[in-house]
Design a protein around this motif. Structure first.
Motif, PDB file in Angstrom:
ATOM      1  N   THR A   1      45.496  49.995  67.166  1.00 51.69           N
ATOM      2  CA  THR A   1      44.503  50.788  66.452  1.00 51.69           C
ATOM      3  C   THR A   1      44.059  51.948  67.330  1.00 51.69           C
ATOM      4  N   CYS A   2      43.822  53.095  66.701  1.00 54.05           N
ATOM      5  CA  CYS A   2      43.269  54.265  67.387  1.00 54.05           C
ATOM      6  C   CYS A   2      42.075  54.757  66.579  1.00 54.05           C
ATOM      7  N   ARG A   3      40.952  54.866  67.244  1.00 49.76           N
ATOM      8  CA  ARG A   3      39.712  55.281  66.577  1.00 49.76           C
ATOM      9  C   ARG A   3      39.331  56.672  67.078  1.00 49.76           C
ATOM     10  N   ILE A   4      39.180  57.628  66.146  1.00 49.40           N
ATOM     11  CA  ILE A   4      38.846  59.007  66.490  1.00 49.40           C
ATOM     12  C   ILE A   4      37.460  59.308  65.914  1.00 49.40           C
ATOM     13  N   THR A   5      36.530  59.714  66.782  1.00 53.26           N
ATOM     14  CA  THR A   5      35.163  59.989  66.375  1.00 53.26           C
ATOM     15  C   THR A   5      34.820  61.439  66.704  1.00 53.26           C
ATOM     16  N   LEU A   6      34.306  62.151  65.721  1.00 49.91           N
ATOM     17  CA  LEU A   6      33.857  63.532  65.891  1.00 49.91           C
ATOM     18  C   LEU A   6      32.411  63.608  65.415  1.00 49.91           C
ATOM     19  N   GLU A   7      31.517  63.996  66.306  1.00 51.16           N
ATOM     20  CA  GLU A   7      30.110  64.092  65.918  1.00 51.16           C
ATOM     21  C   GLU A   7      29.464  65.267  66.642  1.00 51.16           C
ATOM     22  N   GLN A   8      28.366  65.755  66.081  1.00 50.23           N
ATOM     23  CA  GLN A   8      27.707  66.937  66.614  1.00 50.23           C
ATOM     24  C   GLN A   8      26.200  66.786  66.503  1.00 50.23           C
ATOM     25  N   THR A   9      25.513  67.156  67.586  1.00 55.88           N
ATOM     26  CA  THR A   9      24.059  67.209  67.591  1.00 55.88           C
ATOM     27  C   THR A   9      23.634  68.656  67.827  1.00 55.88           C
ATOM     28  N   ALA A  10      22.326  68.849  67.962  1.00 52.16           N
ATOM     29  CA  ALA A  10      21.838  70.206  68.215  1.00 52.16           C
ATOM     30  C   ALA A  10      22.278  70.714  69.581  1.00 52.16           C
ATOM     31  N   ALA A  11      22.602  69.796  70.483  1.00 50.63           N
ATOM     32  CA  ALA A  11      22.908  70.212  71.866  1.00 50.63           C
ATOM     33  C   ALA A  11      24.391  70.177  72.204  1.00 50.63           C
ATOM     34  N   GLU A  12      25.162  69.319  71.533  1.00 50.02           N
ATOM     35  CA  GLU A  12      26.543  69.154  71.979  1.00 50.02           C
ATOM     36  C   GLU A  12      27.443  68.679  70.846  1.00 50.02           C
ATOM     37  N   THR A  13      28.740  68.832  71.081  1.00 52.23           N
ATOM     38  CA  THR A  13      29.780  68.318  70.184  1.00 52.23           C
ATOM     39  C   THR A  13      30.608  67.318  70.965  1.00 52.23           C
ATOM     40  N   ARG A  14      30.876  66.165  70.353  1.00 51.10           N
ATOM     41  CA  ARG A  14      31.591  65.099  71.064  1.00 51.10           C
ATOM     42  C   ARG A  14      32.813  64.659  70.272  1.00 51.10           C
ATOM     43  N   LEU A  15      33.931  64.569  70.985  1.00 52.41           N
ATOM     44  CA  LEU A  15      35.163  63.983  70.453  1.00 52.41           C
ATOM     45  C   LEU A  15      35.492  62.763  71.297  1.00 52.41           C
ATOM     46  N   GLU A  16      35.685  61.620  70.645  1.00 56.46           N
ATOM     47  CA  GLU A  16      36.071  60.403  71.361  1.00 56.46           C
ATOM     48  C   GLU A  16      37.322  59.827  70.713  1.00 56.46           C
ATOM     49  N   VAL A  17      38.308  59.525  71.537  1.00 60.98           N
ATOM     50  CA  VAL A  17      39.553  58.898  71.085  1.00 60.98           C
ATOM     51  C   VAL A  17      39.683  57.582  71.838  1.00 60.98           C
ATOM     52  N   ARG A  18      39.651  56.481  71.097  1.00 61.45           N
ATOM     53  CA  ARG A  18      39.656  55.155  71.720  1.00 61.45           C
ATOM     54  C   ARG A  18      40.804  54.329  71.135  1.00 61.45           C
ATOM     55  N   ASP A  19      41.505  53.603  71.997  1.00 59.44           N
ATOM     56  CA  ASP A  19      42.570  52.718  71.530  1.00 59.44           C
ATOM     57  C   ASP A  19      42.349  51.317  72.074  1.00 59.44           C
ATOM     58  N   ASP A  20      43.053  50.349  71.481  1.00 58.48           N
ATOM     59  CA  ASP A  20      42.941  48.952  71.914  1.00 58.48           C
ATOM     60  C   ASP A  20      44.206  48.513  72.648  1.00 58.48           C
ATOM     61  N   GLY A  21      44.853  49.445  73.354  1.00 57.30           N
ATOM     62  CA  GLY A  21      46.102  49.148  74.042  1.00 57.30           C
ATOM     63  C   GLY A  21      45.903  48.474  75.379  1.00 57.30           C
ATOM     64  N   ARG A  22      46.901  48.670  76.258  1.00 57.88           N
ATOM     65  CA  ARG A  22      46.918  47.928  77.517  1.00 57.88           C
ATOM     66  C   ARG A  22      45.956  48.472  78.552  1.00 57.88           C
ATOM     67  N   GLY A  23      45.416  49.671  78.361  1.00 60.01           N
ATOM     68  CA  GLY A  23      44.466  50.213  79.325  1.00 60.01           C
ATOM     69  C   GLY A  23      45.136  50.558  80.638  1.00 60.01           C
ATOM     70  N   GLY A  24      44.409  50.381  81.738  1.00 65.14           N
ATOM     71  CA  GLY A  24      44.965  50.682  83.056  1.00 65.14           C
ATOM     72  C   GLY A  24      44.346  51.936  83.630  1.00 65.14           C
ATOM     73  N   SER A  25      44.523  52.096  84.933  1.00 64.43           N
ATOM     74  CA  SER A  25      43.931  53.229  85.644  1.00 64.43           C
ATOM     75  C   SER A  25      45.010  54.092  86.262  1.00 64.43           C
ATOM     76  N   ALA A  26      46.004  54.462  85.462  1.00 64.83           N
ATOM     77  CA  ALA A  26      47.080  55.318  85.964  1.00 64.83           C
ATOM     78  C   ALA A  26      46.512  56.694  86.318  1.00 64.83           C
ATOM     79  N   PRO A  27      47.085  57.366  87.333  1.00 65.66           N
ATOM     80  CA  PRO A  27      46.593  58.691  87.703  1.00 65.66           C
ATOM     81  C   PRO A  27      46.782  59.694  86.581  1.00 65.66           C
ATOM     82  N   GLU A  28      45.955  60.744  86.606  1.00 65.88           N
ATOM     83  CA  GLU A  28      46.036  61.765  85.565  1.00 65.88           C
ATOM     84  C   GLU A  28      47.345  62.530  85.660  1.00 65.88           C
ATOM     85  N   GLY A  29      47.975  62.736  84.508  1.00 61.46           N
ATOM     86  CA  GLY A  29      49.177  63.538  84.461  1.00 61.46           C
ATOM     87  C   GLY A  29      48.829  65.001  84.239  1.00 61.46           C
TER      88      GLY A  29
END
Length: 374
Positions: free
Chosen positions: A294-322
């Motif tokens: 599953t992949c959950r995509i959330t887009l919301e906006q307030t008076a101060a900021e806009t937020r995009l969150e993309v969350r998955d239920d996969g294996r996770g891990g702390s691999a270095p940034e590509g």
């Protein structure tokens, strides 16, 4: 060149080293029976031969692995009459049978291993603490690995198909860009060349007309530059709604269930482009690396900021940034925002962009959250 006992396989990892713990049963009987130095020497020699066969088998597939299976099975047959702990060799042989071929062939091989264990028990009148674990765990481990090997083969075919689709998509994109550039610049550059040549010929006998031609060249050049910039902006992003639709199609094609939680947004063009590209990179990483359902995509906006969150239920891990994630972070921070990545049970990527003073805050408290699930 550095020696590697095991091939690089992210799905397998270090687990083959863990399974070597069952060699303890091979040493248990000599230790309890206070075996002689000769018996210990033969036991250690047998284990050394087994380790060579064990690690070699991890590099082989299909019928080639049968040679290693036969060697491990032979060790079990030789040592079983003098060491009941040799039942471990039968289990190890059964663990590799799934990689020897398709499930039907592997099941026949598993039956042969069980038959050999039971036949040797009958011939040498071996105790139950030999044949019971040899039969039971060979059946369990062998059967499980036959299923796992078939899943692994299916995943390999899927990866090959995905790579081929990606290659075809890149080729089609290159052809499209080539066509667009030809359509945009081919005629324009030809026209500029002709007018520049005409201006050069008119410069001596009709300077006024030559000046008009030069100004026309300038106008055409600026128009071509505008068209190129428009085309490049189209290549980079076609907007957040288009990127959301593309993300949904890509996730569903990869077998990942998309969930959307979005509300109406007011964004500057640069912010919309940054969020669209970030969404594209996040979805691509989920499809390639997360193994999510599953992949959950959330887009919301307030008076101060806009937020995009993309969350998955996969294996996770702390691999270095590509490169993709690093570029995304630079782009977001260039707009005064921040990027947060959290890994645990799955991975969560949050991008927060500040709202400019000129942007409307009409949505504050008034936006209705819409939920779309696929």
């Amino acid at each position: 060149m550095r020696f590697r006992p095991l091939p690089e396989d992210p799905e397998q990892g270090w687990t083959p080293y863990v399974w070597l713990v069952y060699l303890g049963f091979v040493f248990m009987y000599p230790a309890l029976a206070r075996a002689s130095a000769l018996q210990w020497g033969l036991t250690l020699a047998g284990v050394a031969v087994f380790l060579v066969l064990y690690f070699t088998a991890h590099w082989l597939r299909d019928r080639k692995v049968l040679w290693c299976i036969a060697g491990i099975l032979l060790l079990g047959m030789v040592f079983a009459p003098v060491n009941p702990g040799a039942s471990a060799y039968f289990i190890y042989a059964a663990s590799f049978i799934g990689y020897a071929g398709p499930p039907r062939f592997a099941l026949r091989g598993l039956v042969v291993i069980l038959a050999v264990a039971l036949l040797e028990t009958w011939i040498f009148h071996l105790p139950s603490y030999f044949w019971f674990p040899a039969a039971l765990f060979s059946l369990l481990v062998g059967g499980a690995n036959i299923h796992y090997a078939e899943v692994s083969r299916a995943n390999s075919k899927l990866r090959l198909a995905q790579d081929e689709v990606e290659l075809l998509a890149k080729t089609a994109e290159r052809e499209r860009i080539a066509r667009d550039l030809h359509d945009l610049l081919g005629h324009t550059l030809s026209l500029i060349t002709l007018k520049a040549e005409l201006a050069g010929k008119l410069l001596a006998r009709d300077p006024e007309r030559a000046g008009r031609e030069i100004r026309e060249v300038e106008r055409i050049s600026r128009e071509a530059l505008r068209e190129v910039r428009t085309a490049v902006a189209g290549y980079r992003s076609q907007g957040l709604p288009a990127e959301l639709a593309r993300a949904r199609i890509a996730l569903e094609a990869a077998g990942v269930k998309p969930e959307y939680f979005a509300e109406p947004l007011e964004l500057e063009p640069a912010q919309e482009t940054a969020l669209a590209l970030a969404l594209r990179e996040a979805v691509t990483n989920i499809i390639r690396h997360a193994g999510a359902a599953t992949c959950r995509i959330t887009l919301e906006q307030t008076a101060a900021e806009t937020r995009l969150e993309v969350r998955d239920d996969g294996r996770g891990g702390s691999a270095p940034e590509g490169i993709g994630l690093a570029s995304m972070r630079e782009r977001v921070e260039g707009l005064g925002g921040r990027l947060e990545r959290r890994a645990g049970t799955g991975t969560s990527l949050s991008i927060v962009l500040p709202r400019r003073s000129g942007q409307s805050a009409a949505q504050e408290g008034g936006g209705t959250l819409r939920e779309e699930t696929a």
